[in-house]
Design a protein around this motif. Structure first.
Motif, short mmCIF file in Angstrom:
data_model
loop_
_atom_site.label_atom_id
_atom_site.label_comp_id
_atom_site.label_asym_id
_atom_site.label_seq_id
_atom_site.Cartn_x
_atom_site.Cartn_y
_atom_site.Cartn_z
N GLU A 1 7.51 -7.17 3.13
CA GLU A 1 6.79 -5.91 2.96
C GLU A 1 5.36 -6.12 2.45
N LEU A 2 5.14 -7.28 1.85
CA LEU A 2 3.79 -7.55 1.34
C LEU A 2 2.78 -7.63 2.49
N ALA A 3 3.27 -7.84 3.71
CA ALA A 3 2.37 -7.89 4.86
C ALA A 3 1.71 -6.55 5.13
N ASN A 4 2.21 -5.47 4.50
CA ASN A 4 1.60 -4.15 4.67
C ASN A 4 0.30 -3.99 3.87
N LEU A 5 0.03 -4.97 3.02
CA LEU A 5 -1.16 -4.88 2.15
C LEU A 5 -2.38 -5.33 2.95
N SER A 6 -2.92 -4.42 3.71
CA SER A 6 -4.00 -4.75 4.63
C SER A 6 -5.31 -5.11 3.92
N GLU A 7 -5.44 -4.74 2.66
CA GLU A 7 -6.66 -5.04 1.90
C GLU A 7 -6.51 -6.31 1.06
N LEU A 8 -5.35 -6.91 1.07
CA LEU A 8 -5.09 -8.05 0.19
C LEU A 8 -5.86 -9.29 0.64
#
Length: 714
Positions: free
Chosen positions: A603-610
């Motif tokens: 789910e961390l792949a949803n962090l598009s600004e990371l």
């Protein structure tokens, strides 16, 4: 009132021989039937009055409508100019009308003592002296003959009755009605001349006084304009009436000493002290006589600070400081707070929002200091106690200066203080408990000093506090008080690199205005309160370097505005909550060097600004999520020193356009061939956050029998 011809008039020794005769000299004609007792009372009273008030022999004591004068001829009512003005000179000479000879002789007589007096031979004699010399048989007729001969044979009308001759003066009679006394009246023939003369004299007096008044106003105007021009070249502050003007003789040194506080007087015992240097400077101020006590304290405090921080020799910019001709509000100051120009490099946006827009002037319209900003000006020395005499200060900013010494307990006097920013600097000692008195404080920034001791409890009782920044004081102890929940306006809570201990209070979740919580590198323990999820305005949470343990609360996924979560170098256990993938603005997620277990949530792949994801030095198992190849902003990714297995996903190849640091070493179970597109990671380094970017170390992996690629042969 009787007609002039019938009134009881005072004898005119230079008048005509009868009431009807006209005096050539215009003198007053006196009727011969004056009642003796009334005459004696009136003359005695006038003589006594003139003797005590006349200024015929001392022109300096002449009264004037422009002000009274003292013994040396200077006006006492205006001896000090307005606040900031120079002292005025003595008034111009005023003409004095000469008195008749007889009156001059009378005025010259010493003050009369009770008793009857005779005017004989040009002087007054007491009744006792007259009796001793046989004055009972005094030849009054001969006396009159002598007067007639010496005064152009002027005749005195014969007296009727048995009254004594005139010029015997009786002692003053109490409760005498001036209207009951005989009045001197002009003769009919002389009335017009006298009236015209009186008119002429009146006009002369009026014109003289008017001229003197205009001259005085003109002089005052010139003094005001000159002093105003010299006092402030750029700022027009109102001129306040002087509160000084001592009513009794006192030296300037004594007066100034009486205005200064006791602790300043004690410091001035050292003739080399900055307080004494400022005192000597103030003694030479040509405008000091017009200053209010508040302004005396203000100028002395500023100059004490100037000398204490090596202003004359070390300040980068000291324009105007120590100038007598400039108002102190026009002395040099920084144009902006450190918040705008200095600290923003360390904390982007530092103190933005505080006092915006910045005020145009450092002082209010009365010339009282409200703001003192001297950031990055090479202030070398200590903050003297006198600086806290500026009790109207609303902000004090002196960041990036080699200032040392302690913070005085007198800081508690700054009841209007809203902003305090001194750092980085070299302040030492403990924070005084009196800092808790600053109920108006919005900003408390003592960042990067050498403060020690315990954080005062009163610091948590400032209802208006927005920024509490005491980081990088590695000897500062204490804990985060549960009172933090009572600070509804608190936006920044920064205790970086201090020695705080204890656990985070659950009440921290009640400070819902919090935006930055930076408590890294302390000795905080316990667990993360789930109440942190209530901080809906939180932007940054940095708690790394603390032995905090326990699981990461899933409530952290509620922090929808969070852009940085730094929990590395701690003792967290359990898994990474998948709810962290719900933080749409998250840019850094640092969880390395903990005791975390389980798999890395996809789910961390949803962090598009990371762009930063360090997860090394934990106990993660499982695979590297292939979904991470869809993170377009990812620049730094580390899963080193875990227990991961499987292959390096080929789906990570698109990261070649952004990734500069990719560390997967220390995972002995990883296998396969490194994607060829990732071999160029070490050539795209643009950031050195961990100082591991330069050279061939942008890409780090273990070349083993089961993992190869790039420079590692398979």
């Amino acid at each position: 009132m009787k007609p002039a011809a019938e009134s009881d008039n005072i004898v005119d020794t230079q008048g005509a021989s009868s009431p009807e005769e006209t005096s050539v000299s215009g003198e007053i004609i006196i009727h011969e039937e004056l009642a003796l007792a009334d005459l004696e009372d009136a003359v005695a009273k006038k003589l006594l009055t003139r003797s005590s008030t006349s200024s015929a022999d001392d022109p300096k004591k002449e009264s004037c409508p422009l002000g009274t004068t003292n013994d040396d001829g200077n006006e006492s009512s205006s001896g000090y100019a307005g606040d900031g003005g120079a002292t005025q000179g003595p008034p111009p000479d005023r003409g004095i009308m000469p008195l008749p000879e007889m009156q001059r002789n009378m005025v010259a007589t010493e003050e009369l003592t009770p008793g009857a007096y005779l005017f004989e031979g040009g002087e007054f004699r007491t009744a006792a002296e007259a009796n001793a010399n046989g004055s009972d048989d005094f030849d009054w007729e001969g006396y009159h003959n002598q007067q007639r001969t010496s005064q152009q044979q002027t005749r005195v009308p014969e007296q009727t009755g048995t009254s004594r001759p005139v010029l015997a003066v009786a002692n003053t009679v109490e409760e005498v009605d001036p209207l009951s006394l005989p009045q001197a009246m002009p003769s009919e023939a002389n009335r017009d001349n006298i009236t015209q003369g009186q008119k002429d004299n009146g006009w002369v007096a009026i014109c003289a006084c008017a001229g003197l008044a205009l001259m005085g106003l003109f002089v005052l105007l010139i003094v005001f304009l000159v002093s105003g021009t010299e006092q402030s070249a750029t700022t027009n502050y109102p001129v306040a009436a002087s509160s000084m003007a001592p009513t009794s003789p006192i030296s300037l040194e004594s007066y100034l000493s009486s205005v200064l506080p006791d602790h300043t007087i004690k410091s001035m015992e050292d003739k080399d002290s900055p307080q004494y240097q400022a005192f000597e400077w103030l003694l030479e101020d040509p405008y000091v006589y017009g200053y209010t006590e508040k302004r005396i304290l203000q100028r002395h405090a500023l100059m004490s600070f100037f000398y204490a921080t090596a202003g004359p020799t070390q300040w980068t910019n000291k324009t105007g400081w120590g100038s007598y001709s400039l108002h102190e509000c026009d002395w040099y100051q920084s144009q902006e707070y450190a918040s705008k120009t200095i600290m923003q490099n360390y904390y982007p946006g530092y103190l933005q929002g505080f006092l915006e827009p910045l005020p145009d002037s450092r002082c209010d319209n009365q010339g009282i200091y409200r703001h003192l900003w001297l950031d990055q000006n090479n202030l070398m020395g200590s903050i003297v106690e006198e600086l806290f005499s500026l009790t109207s200060l609303k902000s004090l900013s002196a960041g990036l200066n080699p200032i040392y010494g302690t913070i005085s307990s007198y800081i508690g006097q700054l009841s209007d203080l809203e902003g305090l920013a001194i750092g980085p600097a070299g302040l030492s000692g403990s924070l005084p408990s009196e800092i808790g008195y600053l109920s108006s404080l919005k900003v408390n920034v003592l960042y990067d000093n050498q403060l020690e001791g315990t954080v005062p409890e009163g610091i948590w009782h400032h209802p208006n506090l927005e920024f509490l920044v005491l980081g990088r004081n590695n000897k500062l102890q204490g804990s985060i008080s549960s009172k933090v929940g009572t600070l509804p306006k608190l936006r920044w809570l920064v205790f970086e690199d201090c020695d705080l201990s204890g656990s985070l209070p659950t009440e921290l979740g009640q400070a819902t205005s919090l935006e930055w919580v930076i408590l890294l590198s302390n000795n905080l323990s316990g667990t993360l309160p789930t109440e942190l999820g209530s901080l809906s305005n939180l932007l940054l949470l940095a708690l790394y370097g603390n032995p905090i343990e326990g699981a990461l609360p899933t409530e952290l996924g509620l922090l929808s505005l969070l852009f940085s979560l730094d929990l590395r170098l701690s003792s967290y256990s359990g898994t990474i909550p998948s709810e962290l993938g719900l933080l749409p603005l998250l840019q850094t997620l640092s969880l390395d060097t903990n005791r975390l277990t389980g798999t890395i949530p996809s789910e961390l792949a949803n962090l598009s600004e990371l762009y930063m994801l360090p997860l090394g030095d934990n106990n993660f198992t499982g695979f590297i999520p292939s979904e991470f190849g869809l993170m377009p902003s990812l620049e730094m990714f580390s899963v080193a020193n875990n227990s991961l297995s499987g292959t390096i996903p080929q789906d990570l190849a698109p990261l070649q356009n952004s990734l500069y640091s990719f560390h997967v070493q220390g995972n002995s179970l990883l296998s396969g061939v490194m994607p060829e597109l990732l071999c160029s990671v070490n050539k795209t380094c643009v950031f050195d956050w961990f100082e591991e970017c330069a050279g061939p170390y942008g890409l780090i992996f273990d070349c083993t029998e089961i993992l190869c690629g790039c420079d590692c042969p398979c």
